[in-house]
Design an enzyme around this catalytic site. Sequence first.
Site, PDB file in Angstrom:
ATOM      1  N   SER A 133       0.638  -1.210  -0.087  1.00 34.87           N
ATOM      2  CA  SER A 133       0.229   0.351   0.016  1.00 34.87           C
ATOM      3  C   SER A 133       0.980   1.348  -0.325  1.00 34.87           C
ATOM      4  CB  SER A 133      -0.855  -0.307   0.962  1.00 34.87           C
ATOM      5  OG  SER A 133      -1.023   1.192   1.978  1.00 34.87           O
ATOM      6  N   TYR A 179      -0.393   0.043  10.034  1.00 32.79           N
ATOM      7  CA  TYR A 179      -0.483  -0.712   8.627  1.00 32.79           C
ATOM      8  C   TYR A 179       0.646   0.008   8.018  1.00 32.79           C
ATOM      9  CZ  TYR A 179      -3.724  -1.942   4.549  1.00 32.79           C
ATOM     10  OH  TYR A 179      -3.624  -1.522   2.787  1.00 32.79           O
ATOM     11  N   LYS A 183       3.155  -2.629   6.193  1.00 37.65           N
ATOM     12  CA  LYS A 183       3.640  -2.689   4.441  1.00 37.65           C
ATOM     13  C   LYS A 183       4.504  -1.818   4.383  1.00 37.65           C
ATOM     14  CE  LYS A 183      -0.447  -4.028   3.172  1.00 37.65           C
ATOM     15  NZ  LYS A 183      -1.144  -4.949   1.982  1.00 37.65           N
ATOM     16  N   THR A 214     -13.586  -2.671  -2.298  1.00 36.85           N
ATOM     17  CA  THR A 214     -13.354  -3.294  -1.117  1.00 36.85           C
ATOM     18  C   THR A 214     -13.967  -3.214   0.019  1.00 36.85           C
ATOM     19  OG1 THR A 214     -11.338  -3.738  -0.819  1.00 36.85           O
ATOM     20  CG2 THR A 214     -11.581  -4.923  -3.113  1.00 36.85           C
TER      21      THR A 214
HETATM   22  P1  NAP Z   1     -10.882  -7.655   1.384  1.00 41.80           P
HETATM   23  O1  NAP Z   1     -11.621  -7.217   0.379  1.00 41.80           O
HETATM   24  O2  NAP Z   1     -10.939  -6.650   3.726  1.00 41.80           O
HETATM   25  O3  NAP Z   1      -9.798  -8.509   1.653  1.00 41.80           O
HETATM   26  C1  NAP Z   1      -8.668  -9.314   2.917  1.00 41.80           C
HETATM   27  C2  NAP Z   1      -8.981 -10.993   2.075  1.00 41.80           C
HETATM   28  O4  NAP Z   1      -8.078 -11.095   3.311  1.00 41.80           O
HETATM   29  C3  NAP Z   1      -9.816 -11.761   2.749  1.00 41.80           C
HETATM   30  O5  NAP Z   1     -10.218 -12.902   1.790  1.00 41.80           O
HETATM   31  C4  NAP Z   1      -9.672 -11.929   4.194  1.00 41.80           C
HETATM   32  O6  NAP Z   1     -10.500 -13.132   4.658  1.00 41.80           O
HETATM   33  C5  NAP Z   1      -8.311 -12.499   3.353  1.00 41.80           C
HETATM   34  N1  NAP Z   1      -7.785 -12.536   5.201  1.00 41.80           N
HETATM   35  C6  NAP Z   1      -7.671 -12.132   6.443  1.00 41.80           C
HETATM   36  N2  NAP Z   1      -6.824 -12.254   7.091  1.00 41.80           N
HETATM   37  C7  NAP Z   1      -6.190 -13.022   6.700  1.00 41.80           C
HETATM   38  C8  NAP Z   1      -5.450 -14.227   7.447  1.00 41.80           C
HETATM   39  N3  NAP Z   1      -4.853 -14.995   8.645  1.00 41.80           N
HETATM   40  N4  NAP Z   1      -5.311 -15.908   6.552  1.00 41.80           N
HETATM   41  C9  NAP Z   1      -5.453 -15.525   5.068  1.00 41.80           C
HETATM   42  N5  NAP Z   1      -6.032 -14.760   4.782  1.00 41.80           N
HETATM   43  C10 NAP Z   1      -7.166 -13.828   5.007  1.00 41.80           C
HETATM   44  O7  NAP Z   1      -8.712  -6.222   1.497  1.00 41.80           O
HETATM   45  P2  NAP Z   1      -8.368  -6.260   0.110  1.00 41.80           P
HETATM   46  O8  NAP Z   1      -9.275  -4.808   0.266  1.00 41.80           O
HETATM   47  O9  NAP Z   1      -8.764  -7.074  -1.316  1.00 41.80           O
HETATM   48  O10 NAP Z   1      -7.019  -6.244   0.165  1.00 41.80           O
HETATM   49  C11 NAP Z   1      -5.956  -7.149  -0.131  1.00 41.80           C
HETATM   50  C12 NAP Z   1      -5.331  -6.581  -0.356  1.00 41.80           C
HETATM   51  O11 NAP Z   1      -4.917  -5.201  -0.376  1.00 41.80           O
HETATM   52  C13 NAP Z   1      -4.614  -6.726   0.782  1.00 41.80           C
HETATM   53  O12 NAP Z   1      -3.200  -6.685   1.314  1.00 41.80           O
HETATM   54  C14 NAP Z   1      -4.253  -5.395   1.239  1.00 41.80           C
HETATM   55  O13 NAP Z   1      -4.058  -4.542   2.262  1.00 41.80           O
HETATM   56  C15 NAP Z   1      -4.450  -4.440  -0.083  1.00 41.80           C
HETATM   57  N6  NAP Z   1      -4.199  -2.999  -0.653  1.00 41.80           N
HETATM   58  C16 NAP Z   1      -5.685  -2.819  -0.612  1.00 41.80           C
HETATM   59  C17 NAP Z   1      -6.027  -1.236  -0.407  1.00 41.80           C
HETATM   60  C18 NAP Z   1      -7.659  -0.924  -0.600  1.00 41.80           C
HETATM   61  O14 NAP Z   1      -8.164   0.022  -1.374  1.00 41.80           O
HETATM   62  N7  NAP Z   1      -8.877  -1.844  -0.843  1.00 41.80           N
HETATM   63  C19 NAP Z   1      -5.281  -0.171  -0.420  1.00 41.80           C
HETATM   64  C20 NAP Z   1      -3.657  -0.859  -0.675  1.00 41.80           C
HETATM   65  C21 NAP Z   1      -3.721  -2.176  -0.960  1.00 41.80           C
HETATM   66  P3  NAP Z   1     -10.812 -13.802   5.085  1.00 41.80           P
HETATM   67  O15 NAP Z   1     -12.534 -13.986   4.315  1.00 41.80           O
HETATM   68  O16 NAP Z   1     -11.253 -14.789   5.470  1.00 41.80           O
HETATM   69  O17 NAP Z   1     -11.738 -12.634   6.198  1.00 41.80           O
END
Ligand code: NAP
Length: 253
Positions: A133, A179, A183, A214
């Site tokens: 991130s 967070y 990262k 998301t």
């Molecule tokens: P999300 O919709 O909240 O999904 C997160 C995923 O991670 C879910 O499948 C969740 O599983 C899984 N997870 C959490 N803890 C876990 C664990 N201990 N073991 C295995 N799986 C686990 O988030 P997203 O937006 O898709 O984010 C994906 C990645 O992008 C993350 O690394 C996040 O930091 C990064 N990111 C996101 C954004 C954004 O704006 N969305 C921006 C920058 C970076 P459960 O369903 O079981 O909870």
Amino acid sequence: MANTALITGANRGIGQQVAWVLAERGWDVLVGARDRQKGEAAAARLRKATGKRLKAVELDVTSDASVAAAAQKLRDGAIRIDALVNNAGVYGAARGPEGVARTIETNFFGPLRVTLGLLSLLRDGATITNVTSGLGALANFDDERRRWLADPQLTRDALAAGMREFVRDGGKGWGSDAYGVSKAALNALTRLFARELAPRGIRVNATCPGWVRTDMGGRGAPRSIEQGAASVLFGVTASETGGVFRDGVPIAA
Ligand code: NAP
């Protein structure tokens, strides 16, 4: 023979979209999920949508036992991995020291644990993509932390010890939330693994999806899941190693 990708946290959000796109491109896809039922449901959903080859793999990135069991299952199935996407992450997991611990454990130690646990199953020439991130950018930290994180002499053990200390201190002292620290440390880990795994031709990069709609990013985020996943997917076929990218462009991190 098709290439195989394993994506952690692929039962929803960006991870699920990355799984979808890779399956459409003809990859065999292992849908990582900490909850077995959610993983099976996601794999079934994606199989139905794409008609392609996707299988669920139970994998909690915070658990040594879970990673070891997943690795054993893949070994038993003689499965080798061409692309590992360390996507699972949490944001604002909980308040206070417990939230700090969970955030660092998932976002930093998770990719470390999964990479080490699956390393023997990765093919030479594979890629590892760590989903990062912009909040982990070095510019968000003071000079001392910045120098430490970017120091080419920094070792994996020292980085891990630094993160354990951050957790012990309840997340204080870095001038950034857990967070951002998780990262920033993941970016540093990316550089370390890139150097370490270069002899095997394994490229290791961090890719930022941008702010995406998301569950984590919320409905007000400017980017679609498709855009976020495309930015992450750059790492899967990147010829570069040790970089941090958004939309295929290096970012200062
Ligand atoms: P999300 O919709 O909240 O999904 C997160 C995923 O991670 C879910 O499948 C969740 O599983 C899984 N997870 C959490 N803890 C876990 C664990 N201990 N073991 C295995 N799986 C686990 O988030 P997203 O937006 O898709 O984010 C994906 C990645 O992008 C993350 O690394 C996040 O930091 C990064 N990111 C996101 C954004 C954004 O704006 N969305 C921006 C920058 C970076 P459960 O369903 O079981 O909870």
